[in-house]
Scaffold this active site. Structure first.
Site, PDB file in Angstrom:
ATOM      1  N   GLY A  88       0.785  -1.236   0.000  1.00  0.00           N
ATOM      2  CA  GLY A  88       0.000   0.000   0.000  1.00  0.00           C
ATOM      3  C   GLY A  88       0.811   1.276   0.000  1.00  0.00           C
ATOM      4  O   GLY A  88       0.248   2.366   0.046  1.00  0.00           O
ATOM      5  N   GLY A 115       3.024   2.237  -2.435  1.00  0.00           N
ATOM      6  CA  GLY A 115       3.412   2.661  -3.781  1.00  0.00           C
ATOM      7  C   GLY A 115       2.676   3.910  -4.254  1.00  0.00           C
ATOM      8  O   GLY A 115       1.541   4.174  -3.848  1.00  0.00           O
ATOM      9  N   CYS A 170      -0.569   3.174  -6.150  1.00  0.00           N
ATOM     10  CA  CYS A 170      -1.286   2.088  -5.502  1.00  0.00           C
ATOM     11  C   CYS A 170      -2.496   2.653  -4.769  1.00  0.00           C
ATOM     12  O   CYS A 170      -2.416   3.703  -4.151  1.00  0.00           O
ATOM     13  CB  CYS A 170      -0.305   1.465  -4.519  1.00  0.00           C
ATOM     14  SG  CYS A 170      -1.052   0.465  -3.284  1.00  0.00           S
TER      15      CYS A 170
HETATM   16  P1  5GP Z   1       6.699   3.617  -5.933  1.00  0.00           P
HETATM   17  O1  5GP Z   1       8.206   3.531  -5.950  1.00  0.00           O
HETATM   18  O2  5GP Z   1       6.146   4.060  -7.241  1.00  0.00           O
HETATM   19  O3  5GP Z   1       6.179   4.400  -4.778  1.00  0.00           O
HETATM   20  O4  5GP Z   1       6.174   2.130  -5.681  1.00  0.00           O
HETATM   21  C1  5GP Z   1       6.465   1.066  -6.557  1.00  0.00           C
HETATM   22  C2  5GP Z   1       5.809  -0.199  -6.048  1.00  0.00           C
HETATM   23  O5  5GP Z   1       4.390  -0.066  -5.983  1.00  0.00           O
HETATM   24  C3  5GP Z   1       6.004  -1.397  -6.943  1.00  0.00           C
HETATM   25  O6  5GP Z   1       7.290  -1.952  -6.862  1.00  0.00           O
HETATM   26  C4  5GP Z   1       4.889  -2.343  -6.471  1.00  0.00           C
HETATM   27  O7  5GP Z   1       5.262  -3.076  -5.321  1.00  0.00           O
HETATM   28  C5  5GP Z   1       3.792  -1.371  -6.070  1.00  0.00           C
HETATM   29  N1  5GP Z   1       2.739  -1.327  -7.096  1.00  0.00           N
HETATM   30  C6  5GP Z   1       2.886  -1.143  -8.429  1.00  0.00           C
HETATM   31  N2  5GP Z   1       1.695  -1.122  -9.053  1.00  0.00           N
HETATM   32  C7  5GP Z   1       0.761  -1.303  -8.100  1.00  0.00           C
HETATM   33  C8  5GP Z   1      -0.670  -1.394  -8.126  1.00  0.00           C
HETATM   34  O8  5GP Z   1      -1.337  -1.251  -9.156  1.00  0.00           O
HETATM   35  N3  5GP Z   1      -1.279  -1.632  -6.937  1.00  0.00           N
HETATM   36  C9  5GP Z   1      -0.579  -1.780  -5.783  1.00  0.00           C
HETATM   37  N4  5GP Z   1      -1.234  -2.051  -4.667  1.00  0.00           N
HETATM   38  N5  5GP Z   1       0.771  -1.652  -5.720  1.00  0.00           N
HETATM   39  C10 5GP Z   1       1.434  -1.429  -6.869  1.00  0.00           C
END
Ligand code: 5GP
Length: 345
Positions: free
Chosen positions: A177, A179, A182
């Protein structure tokens, strides 16, 4: 029902206290690290950043560029077996994870690729790392790949970190949660503030000679330093690497204050965009748990990696850590109400 009352923290809730240091220059800070793993028979040396296995981020082009800085990519799982065979025959494969889910198609593709080339690093990726089916899959993956470096996740608590390490994983991906794209927390109410999740999971993993990768929630280079300070051995990045030439996102032009700006599409792997692309739409029994956004186009990713490396080196001189491995030991977090001066935005 039970309530835990100790406050759990995110990156934005803390800063790192500076400490006296004998480092005289940033160039003395060693930002690569050598790892020995709990199960894998080979070690790994490099800059422990991992581009996320999102289909816009975990690309061959990203792998080629990041390998120049000895940083890693978790390739997305939508490449064909023949493309993967060609890639894993190249130099850059030393810095890339082969990603699979739990579907039999993914597993067959791994077997097919392994018949032709070595696959030294495997990332088994599910949104919810808390199922028995996932634990069984990790046991099977370790059985079939006794020498590989196996990363598994995602989870956010100590007991599941331990269970996955014992099942055969070397590196546990921590983050539910957190991301940028996300929406799990909004939709389900489930999650865990990222810094506290890393601190708790790292403590559990390190006791078993396992490692953790903080996944999601880093917005600025300082967040990466905080994750490492909290005990993360690796840090996975999505949004910080989005919008670069090496990404697979579509380029669009948007009008901002009457000016045309170049932007790139970025979306969660559980978003409607991703499900339409890879699964022919959103299945009836589930809701999209990700969003679609546009991000500014940022050019080549090597400039962003240089900025991150610079932040890391500077932080290490502020706290007196010559090697990356010492960062956690040298970190004292202070809880804060505000991160920075916002006069100019
Ligand atoms: P960020 O670096 O963009 O904050 O987070 C990346 C991470 O978000 C990814 O490695 C993955 O674990 C998570 N993530 C990517 N796409 C989704 C999504 O559609 N839903 C959720 N719950 N998590 C995601």
């Amino acid at each position: 029902m039970h309530i835990e009352t100790d406050l759990k923290l995110d990156f934005r809730d803390v800063l790192i206290r500076p400490k006296r240091s004998v480092l005289t220059s940033r160039s003395e800070a060693q930002i690569t690290r050598t790892f020995r793993f709990r199960h894998a028979t080979t070690g790994w040396t490099g800059l422990p950043l991992i581009a996320s296995n999102m289909d816009t981020i975990g690309t061959f082009q990203m792998a080629a560029s990041l390998s120049q800085s000895q940083a890693l990519v978790a390739l997305h799982k939508y490449y064909s077996a023949s493309d993967l065979i060609e890639f894993f025959g190249s130099e850059a494969s030393r810095y890339a994870f082969f990603t699979i889910g739990t579907s039999s198609d993914d597993w067959q593709k791994l077997v097919q690729v392994k018949r032709q080339v070595a696959v030294p690093m495997i990332n088994i990726d599910v949104a919810n790392g808390y199922t028995q089916q996932f634990l069984d899959a990790v046991v099977k993956l370790r059985d079939e790949n006794p020498q590989a470096i196996i990363m598994a996740g995602t989870v956010v608590t100590a007991e599941m970190t331990e269970a996955l390490i014992i099942a055969g994983a070397d590196i546990i991906r921590v983050g539910i949660g957190s991301g940028s794209v996300c929406t799990t927390r909004d939709l389900t109410g489930v999650g865990f503030p990222q810094l506290s999740a890393v601190i708790e999971c790292a403590d559990a993993a390190h006791g078993l000679k396992g490692h953790v990768c903080s996944d999601g929630g880093c917005v600025v280079p300082g967040d990466i330093v905080k994750a490492i300070g909290g005990g993360a051995d690796f840090v996975m990045l999505g949004s910080m690497l989005a919008g670069h030439a090496e990404c697979a996102g579509e380029i669009v032009h948007e009008s901002v204050d009457g000016r045309q700006v170049q932007k790139m599409v970025f979306y969660g792997m559980s978003s409607e965009t991703a499900m339409n692309k890879h699964h022919g739409g959103v299945a009836e029994y589930r809701a999209a748990e990700g969003k679609t956004v546009t991000v500014p186009y940022k050019g080549e990713v090597k400039d962003t990696i240089n900025a991150i490396s610079g932040g890391l080196r500077s932080a290490m001189t502020y706290i007196g850590a010559e090697h990356l491995k010492e960062v956690t030991k040298r970190t004292t977090f202070i809880m804060v109400n505000a991160q920075r001066n916002t006069v100019y935005g």
